[in-house]
Design an enzyme around this catalytic site. Sequence first.
Site, PDB file in Angstrom:
ATOM      1  N   ASN A 105       0.859  -1.189   0.000  1.00 59.59           N
ATOM      2  CA  ASN A 105       0.000   0.000   0.000  1.00 59.59           C
ATOM      3  C   ASN A 105       0.898   1.242   0.000  1.00 59.59           C
ATOM      4  OD1 ASN A 105      -1.430   2.275   1.051  1.00 59.59           O
ATOM      5  ND2 ASN A 105      -3.071   0.923   1.694  1.00 59.59           N
ATOM      6  N   HIS A 124       0.966   6.190   1.826  1.00 59.75           N
ATOM      7  CA  HIS A 124       1.723   7.125   2.657  1.00 59.75           C
ATOM      8  C   HIS A 124       2.887   7.790   1.916  1.00 59.75           C
ATOM      9  CE1 HIS A 124      -0.912   6.654   5.901  1.00 59.75           C
ATOM     10  NE2 HIS A 124      -0.645   5.376   6.083  1.00 59.75           N
ATOM     11  N   HIS A 168      -5.691   3.655  -1.744  1.00 58.73           N
ATOM     12  CA  HIS A 168      -7.021   3.974  -1.219  1.00 58.73           C
ATOM     13  C   HIS A 168      -7.381   5.380  -1.666  1.00 58.73           C
ATOM     14  CE1 HIS A 168      -9.732   4.312   2.651  1.00 58.73           C
ATOM     15  NE2 HIS A 168     -10.387   4.600   1.539  1.00 58.73           N
ATOM     16  N   ARG A 211      -9.468   8.077  -1.263  1.00 63.58           N
ATOM     17  CA  ARG A 211     -10.436   8.492  -0.244  1.00 63.58           C
ATOM     18  C   ARG A 211     -11.317   9.618  -0.748  1.00 63.58           C
ATOM     19  NH1 ARG A 211      -8.636   6.757   5.224  1.00 63.58           N
ATOM     20  NH2 ARG A 211     -10.493   7.881   5.823  1.00 63.58           N
ATOM     21  N   ARG A 269      -7.111  12.854   0.527  1.00 57.79           N
ATOM     22  CA  ARG A 269      -6.041  13.381   1.374  1.00 57.79           C
ATOM     23  C   ARG A 269      -4.660  12.886   0.971  1.00 57.79           C
ATOM     24  NH1 ARG A 269      -7.473  10.382   6.958  1.00 57.79           N
ATOM     25  NH2 ARG A 269      -9.433  11.346   6.410  1.00 57.79           N
ATOM     26  N   GLU A 329      -8.650   0.353  -2.975  1.00 53.96           N
ATOM     27  CA  GLU A 329      -9.503   0.418  -1.784  1.00 53.96           C
ATOM     28  C   GLU A 329     -10.438   1.601  -1.959  1.00 53.96           C
ATOM     29  OE1 GLU A 329      -7.187   0.801   1.741  1.00 53.96           O
ATOM     30  OE2 GLU A 329      -6.168  -1.101   1.453  1.00 53.96           O
ATOM     31  N   THR A 386      -7.667   3.853   7.830  1.00 58.31           N
ATOM     32  CA  THR A 386      -8.869   3.051   8.020  1.00 58.31           C
ATOM     33  C   THR A 386      -8.854   2.412   9.404  1.00 58.31           C
ATOM     34  OG1 THR A 386      -8.701   2.557   5.688  1.00 58.31           O
ATOM     35  CG2 THR A 386     -10.287   1.282   6.934  1.00 58.31           C
ATOM     36  N   GLU A 446     -10.753  -9.317   3.282  1.00 57.36           N
ATOM     37  CA  GLU A 446      -9.482  -8.924   3.892  1.00 57.36           C
ATOM     38  C   GLU A 446      -9.749  -8.756   5.380  1.00 57.36           C
ATOM     39  OE1 GLU A 446      -7.058  -5.923   1.993  1.00 57.36           O
ATOM     40  OE2 GLU A 446      -6.213  -5.327   3.932  1.00 57.36           O
ATOM     41  N   HIS A 458      -3.451  -4.341   7.854  1.00 58.01           N
ATOM     42  CA  HIS A 458      -3.550  -3.194   8.764  1.00 58.01           C
ATOM     43  C   HIS A 458      -2.616  -3.409   9.957  1.00 58.01           C
ATOM     44  CE1 HIS A 458      -5.604   0.606   9.722  1.00 58.01           C
ATOM     45  NE2 HIS A 458      -5.088   0.345  10.915  1.00 58.01           N
TER      46      HIS A 458
HETATM   47  N1  PXP Z   1      -5.644  -2.934   4.303  1.00 61.65           N
HETATM   48  C1  PXP Z   1      -6.580  -1.952   4.320  1.00 61.65           C
HETATM   49  C2  PXP Z   1      -7.966  -2.288   3.887  1.00 61.65           C
HETATM   50  C3  PXP Z   1      -6.231  -0.642   4.701  1.00 61.65           C
HETATM   51  O1  PXP Z   1      -7.177   0.310   4.696  1.00 61.65           O
HETATM   52  C4  PXP Z   1      -4.909  -0.356   5.050  1.00 61.65           C
HETATM   53  C5  PXP Z   1      -4.501   1.027   5.408  1.00 61.65           C
HETATM   54  O2  PXP Z   1      -5.169   1.478   6.497  1.00 61.65           O
HETATM   55  C6  PXP Z   1      -3.979  -1.416   5.030  1.00 61.65           C
HETATM   56  C7  PXP Z   1      -4.369  -2.678   4.655  1.00 61.65           C
HETATM   57  C8  PXP Z   1      -2.532  -1.178   5.362  1.00 61.65           C
HETATM   58  O3  PXP Z   1      -2.392  -0.828   6.690  1.00 61.65           O
HETATM   59  P1  PXP Z   1      -0.965  -0.314   7.168  1.00 61.65           P
HETATM   60  O4  PXP Z   1      -0.680   0.966   6.452  1.00 61.65           O
HETATM   61  O5  PXP Z   1      -1.136  -0.153   8.632  1.00 61.65           O
HETATM   62  O6  PXP Z   1       0.029  -1.392   6.808  1.00 61.65           O
END
Ligand code: PXP
Length: 251
Positions: free
Chosen positions: A11, A14, A54, A56, A60, A81, A112, A162, A202
């Site tokens: 992901n 960030h 994602h 959003r 953001r 996402e 999330t 997931e 997550h």
């Molecule tokens: N899976 C989903 C559905 C998410 O929304 C997120 C980000 O919040 C992640 C995985 C990845 O989480 P993290 O950035 O904490 O690894």
Amino acid sequence: MTQPRILLGVNIDHAATLRQARYRGTHTSLHAEPNLTAFTREALAGGADGITVHLREDRRHIQDDDVHAIAQLTGVRLNLEMACTSAMVDFARQLRPAAVCLVPESREEVTTEGGLDVAGQLERVTQTTRELKAAGIEVSLFIGPDETQIRAAAIAGAPVIELHTGAFANAWPTEAAAPELARLRAGCVLARELGLVVNAGHGINYDNIGAILTLPHVHELNIGHAIVSRALFTGIRSAVAEMKSHLTKTA
Ligand code: PXP
């Protein structure tokens, strides 16, 4: 018998968060850093099996044009996402990513925070799932390891769930992590019995990944924050390769 290798979805939201901190409103400028398509290519070079973003409602971090540019890169299996809204369904139908993961969205949260309440909005989720599947998109539902939600996901017709690993990750490494891991394990088993493919994500990081890898039937892990954070020190290629080495040890 050897287990199939668990896939790594990276992901990259960030990386966009960092860019937007300086270039909100001017992210298409030639100088806007970090460059997200270059970042994605490097993540793929490090061994990412998929890229997750994602988009959003408040935009953001990742922007619409980022998602289109990333989707067009060679070798990207994109997991989008998104919230369960008609505007996002229209966006996804146009984009046609390999997968969509339906997530809850509230404006106040930093990332999330909870799973989607599938059981509480079964009709809406079922309809959205049907529309996305009709467009040839694999649908996944981001839910807590809760029996009611897992059964509702199967009823909604989603082929994939997931499981939200946040409660486990927040508790790690205290004793409170053990019951959370047990809930995830039971969720994986039930989902498998119901014929669902199980992904998880997550809060997974380089320390708690060992415990996560004890879960049965996991197809793919989606990891963002830990990998992007490590990339600040090592570069994204190396950060992905390091996480990938944990996953390939299980094969
Ligand atoms: N899976 C989903 C559905 C998410 O929304 C997120 C980000 O919040 C992640 C995985 C990845 O989480 P993290 O950035 O904490 O690894």
